[in-house]
Scaffold this motif. Structure first.
Motif, PDB file in Angstrom:
ATOM      1  N   VAL A  93       0.937  -1.176  -0.054  1.00  0.00           N
ATOM      2  CA  VAL A  93      -0.025   0.024   0.011  1.00  0.00           C
ATOM      3  C   VAL A  93       0.795   1.351  -0.081  1.00  0.00           C
ATOM      4  N   GLN A  94       2.076   1.157   0.459  1.00  0.00           N
ATOM      5  CA  GLN A  94       2.752   2.294   0.745  1.00  0.00           C
ATOM      6  C   GLN A  94       3.984   2.345   0.031  1.00  0.00           C
ATOM      7  N   GLY A  95       5.125   1.299   0.100  1.00  0.00           N
ATOM      8  CA  GLY A  95       6.193   1.068  -0.608  1.00  0.00           C
ATOM      9  C   GLY A  95       6.128   1.245  -2.114  1.00  0.00           C
ATOM     10  N   LEU A  96       5.207   0.270  -2.707  1.00  0.00           N
ATOM     11  CA  LEU A  96       4.896   0.426  -4.165  1.00  0.00           C
ATOM     12  C   LEU A  96       4.412   1.745  -4.862  1.00  0.00           C
ATOM     13  N   PRO A  97       3.443   2.404  -4.117  1.00  0.00           N
ATOM     14  CA  PRO A  97       3.182   3.580  -4.748  1.00  0.00           C
ATOM     15  C   PRO A  97       4.250   4.710  -4.745  1.00  0.00           C
ATOM     16  N   ILE A  98       5.203   4.649  -3.715  1.00  0.00           N
ATOM     17  CA  ILE A  98       6.303   5.647  -3.359  1.00  0.00           C
ATOM     18  C   ILE A  98       7.203   5.210  -4.673  1.00  0.00           C
ATOM     19  N   ALA A  99       7.390   4.110  -4.812  1.00  0.00           N
ATOM     20  CA  ALA A  99       8.371   3.681  -5.949  1.00  0.00           C
ATOM     21  C   ALA A  99       7.928   4.335  -7.375  1.00  0.00           C
ATOM     22  N   ILE A 100       6.695   3.907  -7.600  1.00  0.00           N
ATOM     23  CA  ILE A 100       6.219   4.325  -8.821  1.00  0.00           C
ATOM     24  C   ILE A 100       6.147   5.877  -8.843  1.00  0.00           C
ATOM     25  N   ILE A 101       5.661   6.536  -7.930  1.00  0.00           N
ATOM     26  CA  ILE A 101       5.765   7.987  -8.152  1.00  0.00           C
ATOM     27  C   ILE A 101       7.179   8.600  -8.355  1.00  0.00           C
ATOM     28  N   PHE A 102       8.150   8.077  -7.532  1.00  0.00           N
ATOM     29  CA  PHE A 102       9.375   8.500  -7.637  1.00  0.00           C
ATOM     30  C   PHE A 102      10.232   7.887  -8.632  1.00  0.00           C
ATOM     31  N   ILE A 103       9.692   7.087  -9.322  1.00  0.00           N
ATOM     32  CA  ILE A 103      10.678   6.452 -10.713  1.00  0.00           C
ATOM     33  C   ILE A 103      11.457   7.375 -11.283  1.00  0.00           C
ATOM     34  N   PRO A 104      10.956   8.571 -11.793  1.00  0.00           N
ATOM     35  CA  PRO A 104      11.597   9.486 -12.565  1.00  0.00           C
ATOM     36  C   PRO A 104      12.963   9.879 -11.920  1.00  0.00           C
ATOM     37  N   LEU A 105      12.917   9.849 -10.594  1.00  0.00           N
ATOM     38  CA  LEU A 105      14.124  10.273  -9.826  1.00  0.00           C
ATOM     39  C   LEU A 105      15.186   9.047  -9.605  1.00  0.00           C
ATOM     40  N   LEU A 106      14.588   7.820  -9.691  1.00  0.00           N
ATOM     41  CA  LEU A 106      15.208   6.708  -9.187  1.00  0.00           C
ATOM     42  C   LEU A 106      15.944   5.950 -10.549  1.00  0.00           C
ATOM     43  N   TYR A 107      15.439   6.040 -11.707  1.00  0.00           N
ATOM     44  CA  TYR A 107      15.882   5.244 -12.858  1.00  0.00           C
ATOM     45  C   TYR A 107      17.298   6.035 -13.460  1.00  0.00           C
ATOM     46  N   ARG A 108      17.641   7.173 -12.911  1.00  0.00           N
ATOM     47  CA  ARG A 108      18.865   7.667 -13.359  1.00  0.00           C
ATOM     48  C   ARG A 108      20.242   7.044 -12.660  1.00  0.00           C
TER      49      ARG A 108
END
Length: 252
Positions: free
Chosen positions: A109-124
């Motif tokens: 409920v919390q971890g996956l949405p956070i990962a999805i929302i911040f993908i633009p900042l993570l994939y770099r």
């Protein structure tokens, strides 16, 4: 594992609570990102590293739930856990399954949405040792459960465990690398963090993920982590026996 499935279903009942917890985590991450951008405005590389560190640290936090101390502590302080000895599953396994269900629901409920929302900042970023990171997180979860289970069993001696639990939580925040990487802590604090077992909860898996630890250091850290797990297994066994003896003597 029937208790796990029941607890998992129950944990999804309070959807609004979990939604606002997720929203709160997202806001905290955004605030931290703004903080790092302000502190390292002249160092783009450090800003990107700290942003990735902050996001991943908050996601990792979803797999750590300290509630097992309250679950065990309440039964130990009242002596009710003696009744659980008559059941086909021991108090530790029963409490752990409940906490594991909370961990899974919290991550979904919390971890996956956070990962999805911040993908633009993570994939770099450049990530490595994914399987080793997963292993470190599993062992870190076991270590945290053992630490808080020990606090719960100590309820037979100190009755009110919340001050000790609060102390451990604050110590983990400071010395585990959940907010600040241990590498940028001042000398004395860094030395203390290196000795304590809490760094294996956040710092070690994140260092693995960002390739900050390599070669023989990885194996050494895993051996130390396994050593700490063994230490807390022994401590839990000793304190459990002491708590059982006192509860029986008191007629709990």
């Amino acid at each position: 594992m029937y208790l796990f499935y029941i607890s998992l279903k129950n944990s999804f009942v309070y959807r609004y609570s979990m939604f606002f917890s997720c929203l709160g985590s997202i806001l905290v991450i955004y605030i931290n990102i703004l903080l790092w951008k302000s502190l390292y405005k002249e160092n783009t590389e450090m800003i990107q590293y700290m942003i990735r560190y902050t996001i991943m640290s908050n996601i990792i936090a979803m797999i750590y739930t300290p509630g097992i101390s309250d679950s065990i502590g309440g039964k130990v302080s009242s002596g009710a856990f003696v009744i659980d000895l008559l059941r086909p599953i021991n108090i530790f396994a029963m409490s752990w399954q409940t906490e594991l269900a909370k961990t899974v629901s919290k991550f979904v409920v919390q971890g996956l949405p956070i990962a999805i929302i911040f993908i633009p900042l993570l994939y770099r970023g450049v990530y490595s040792n994914i399987l080793l990171v997963l292993l470190a997180l599993i062992l870190g979860h076991i270590l945290l459960v053992l630490i808080y289970a020990l606090i719960g069993f100590l309820a037979f001696a100190i009755i009110e465990i919340w001050p000790l639990k609060l102390l451990i939580e604050d110590t983990i925040r400071l010395f585990a690398g959940s907010f600040l990487p241990i590498a940028i802590l001042p000398g004395l604090l860094k030395s203390i963090a290196t000795v304590l077992p809490f760094r294996f909860l956040y710092s070690f898996p994140l260092e693995l993920l960002f390739a900050k630890v390599q070669g023989e250091s990885i194996l050494t850290n895993y051996l130390i982590l396994l050593g700490w797990i063994c230490v807390f297994i022994v401590l839990n066994f000793i304190v459990y026996k002491m708590a059982l003896r006192k509860a029986v003597v008191q007629g709990g």
